[in-house]
Design a protein around this motif. Structure first.
Motif, PDB file in Angstrom:
ATOM      1  N   ALA A 125     -14.363   5.735   2.007  1.00  0.00           N
ATOM      2  CA  ALA A 125     -13.912   4.512   2.653  1.00  0.00           C
ATOM      3  C   ALA A 125     -14.759   3.284   2.164  1.00  0.00           C
ATOM      4  O   ALA A 125     -14.225   2.391   2.093  1.00  0.00           O
ATOM      5  CB  ALA A 125     -15.088   4.702   3.949  1.00  0.00           C
TER       6      ALA A 125
ATOM      7  N   ALA B 185     -12.241   1.781  -0.233  1.00  0.00           N
ATOM      8  CA  ALA B 185     -10.990   1.336   0.095  1.00  0.00           C
ATOM      9  C   ALA B 185     -10.731   0.726   1.525  1.00  0.00           C
ATOM     10  O   ALA B 185     -10.473   1.292   2.650  1.00  0.00           O
ATOM     11  CB  ALA B 185     -10.057   2.547   0.065  1.00  0.00           C
ATOM     12  N   PRO B 186     -11.108  -0.638   1.556  1.00  0.00           N
ATOM     13  CA  PRO B 186     -11.152  -1.382   3.020  1.00  0.00           C
ATOM     14  C   PRO B 186      -9.818  -1.160   3.604  1.00  0.00           C
ATOM     15  O   PRO B 186      -8.712  -1.329   2.609  1.00  0.00           O
ATOM     16  CB  PRO B 186     -11.538  -2.838   2.480  1.00  0.00           C
ATOM     17  CG  PRO B 186     -12.081  -2.676   1.063  1.00  0.00           C
ATOM     18  CD  PRO B 186     -11.542  -1.490   0.518  1.00  0.00           C
ATOM     19  N   PRO B 187      -9.386  -1.195   4.768  1.00  0.00           N
ATOM     20  CA  PRO B 187      -8.276  -0.738   5.418  1.00  0.00           C
ATOM     21  C   PRO B 187      -7.413  -1.746   4.974  1.00  0.00           C
ATOM     22  O   PRO B 187      -6.204  -1.537   5.064  1.00  0.00           O
ATOM     23  CB  PRO B 187      -8.379  -0.472   6.618  1.00  0.00           C
ATOM     24  CG  PRO B 187     -10.016  -0.919   6.969  1.00  0.00           C
ATOM     25  CD  PRO B 187     -10.617  -0.998   5.560  1.00  0.00           C
ATOM     26  N   LEU B 188      -7.652  -3.148   4.892  1.00  0.00           N
ATOM     27  CA  LEU B 188      -6.702  -4.046   4.955  1.00  0.00           C
ATOM     28  C   LEU B 188      -6.251  -4.763   3.501  1.00  0.00           C
ATOM     29  O   LEU B 188      -5.724  -5.478   3.095  1.00  0.00           O
ATOM     30  CB  LEU B 188      -7.241  -5.497   5.620  1.00  0.00           C
ATOM     31  CG  LEU B 188      -7.374  -5.128   7.083  1.00  0.00           C
ATOM     32  CD1 LEU B 188      -7.712  -6.527   7.773  1.00  0.00           C
ATOM     33  CD2 LEU B 188      -6.354  -4.463   7.796  1.00  0.00           C
ATOM     34  N   GLN B 189      -7.040  -3.817   2.431  1.00  0.00           N
ATOM     35  CA  GLN B 189      -6.545  -4.017   1.102  1.00  0.00           C
ATOM     36  C   GLN B 189      -6.145  -2.974   0.551  1.00  0.00           C
ATOM     37  O   GLN B 189      -6.278  -1.870   0.985  1.00  0.00           O
ATOM     38  CB  GLN B 189      -7.803  -4.514   0.395  1.00  0.00           C
ATOM     39  CG  GLN B 189      -8.505  -5.758   0.766  1.00  0.00           C
ATOM     40  CD  GLN B 189      -9.887  -6.031   0.240  1.00  0.00           C
ATOM     41  OE1 GLN B 189     -10.185  -5.526  -0.817  1.00  0.00           O
ATOM     42  NE2 GLN B 189     -10.613  -6.800   0.965  1.00  0.00           N
ATOM     43  N   SER B 190      -5.051  -3.364  -0.534  1.00  0.00           N
ATOM     44  CA  SER B 190      -4.580  -2.218  -1.288  1.00  0.00           C
ATOM     45  C   SER B 190      -5.676  -1.584  -2.132  1.00  0.00           C
ATOM     46  O   SER B 190      -6.412  -1.918  -2.796  1.00  0.00           O
ATOM     47  CB  SER B 190      -3.488  -2.480  -2.246  1.00  0.00           C
ATOM     48  OG  SER B 190      -3.118  -1.693  -3.145  1.00  0.00           O
ATOM     49  N   SER B 191      -5.832  -0.132  -1.942  1.00  0.00           N
ATOM     50  CA  SER B 191      -6.739   0.514  -2.654  1.00  0.00           C
ATOM     51  C   SER B 191      -6.398   1.006  -3.891  1.00  0.00           C
ATOM     52  O   SER B 191      -6.999   1.480  -4.686  1.00  0.00           O
ATOM     53  CB  SER B 191      -7.375   1.774  -1.848  1.00  0.00           C
ATOM     54  OG  SER B 191      -6.169   2.710  -1.469  1.00  0.00           O
TER      55      SER B 191
END
Lengths: 163, 79
Positions: free
Chosen positions: A145, A148-154
């Motif tokens: 987690a 990889a912030p949910p709103l950015q491409s990880s």
């Protein structure tokens, strides 16, 4: 249209294949994805549950098949994906392609299954022999987690589960 | 304020405990809406999320309009 569909009941492969019959076709290639009893190093998968966002899934599936028809020299293509509870060995997905010659049929079949796995909004929950369960590709990401912030491409993308 | 229908699937459906909800929100974009609902529901971290408005993929800066239907899409696992 109607070349991609979801089914909640078992799939009749003889009927599926017949959809592609065409006098100009000299080749038919198909792919079947089956439910297996292990995934990503974990044994003891007892059964699966597929959930789909059907309205968008059908649109995206139709787009993938239209791309295959434009990109490869084929005469027809179809794909069916199961939803709901599936047991080990059950058919989860079927892709069929007809073409004048085999090279295009194999290539288009490969293209369709690869794109379906990456783009169509379908989720898979595995139920394990030890009583646990988990959403494939979601729980693994949760472990990272912080990266990889949910709103950015990880930037990391999991490979699919079928060989 | 706009009235939005939010639908949940898979891990998010289980987390929130419902398949959909009606939301009245001042959010200007789908990204703002996600941030607001994340404060309310504390969504699980699932990796890279996508989003759809009215059954089409869109980006997070898409403006919200009254009556829109929004779906947050966790990493998929078909096949």
């Amino acid at each position: 249209m109607k070349r991609f569909g979801f089914r909640r009941e078992s799939v009749d492969l003889v009927a599926c294949r017949a959809l592609l019959a065409d006098p100009v076709a000299g080749a038919y290639a198909s792919f079947e994805g089956w439910v297996r009893n292990h995934n990503e190093g974990r044994d003891g998968v007892l059964r699966l549950e597929y959930e789909g966002y059907e309205q968008l899934g059908v649109k995206e599936g139709e787009r993938i098949i239209a791309e295959a028809l434009a990109r490869f020299d084929i005469t027809g293509a179809q794909c069916i994906h199961r939803l709901g509870q599936l047991e080990i060995g059950d058919l989860a997905v079927w892709v069929g392609v007809s073409a004048a010659h085999r090279d295009a049929a194999f290539a288009a079949c490969r293209y369709i299954i690869d794109e379906v796995k990456h783009r169509v909004p379908i989720w898979k929950k595995e139920h394990y022999a030890d009583g646990n369960s988990g959403w494939v590709n979601c729980e693994a990401c949760a472990a990272h987690a912080g990266e990889a912030p949910p709103l950015q491409s990880s930037g990391h993308r999991h490979e699919g589960t079928h060989a | 304020m706009v009235q939005i229908r939010v639908e949940y699937f898979a891990i998010l459906r289980e987390h929130v405990g419902c398949t959909h909800e009606a939301v009245s929100t001042p959010a200007a974009t789908v990204g703002d809406l996600y941030a607001e609902l994340d404060r309310r529901h504390a969504f699980p971290a699932v990796g890279r999320l996508k989003v759809a408005v009215n059954d089409e993929f869109c980006d997070w800066s898409t403006p919200l309009r009254d009556g829109d239907s929004v779906v947050f899409i966790p990493p998929v696992a078909g096949g």
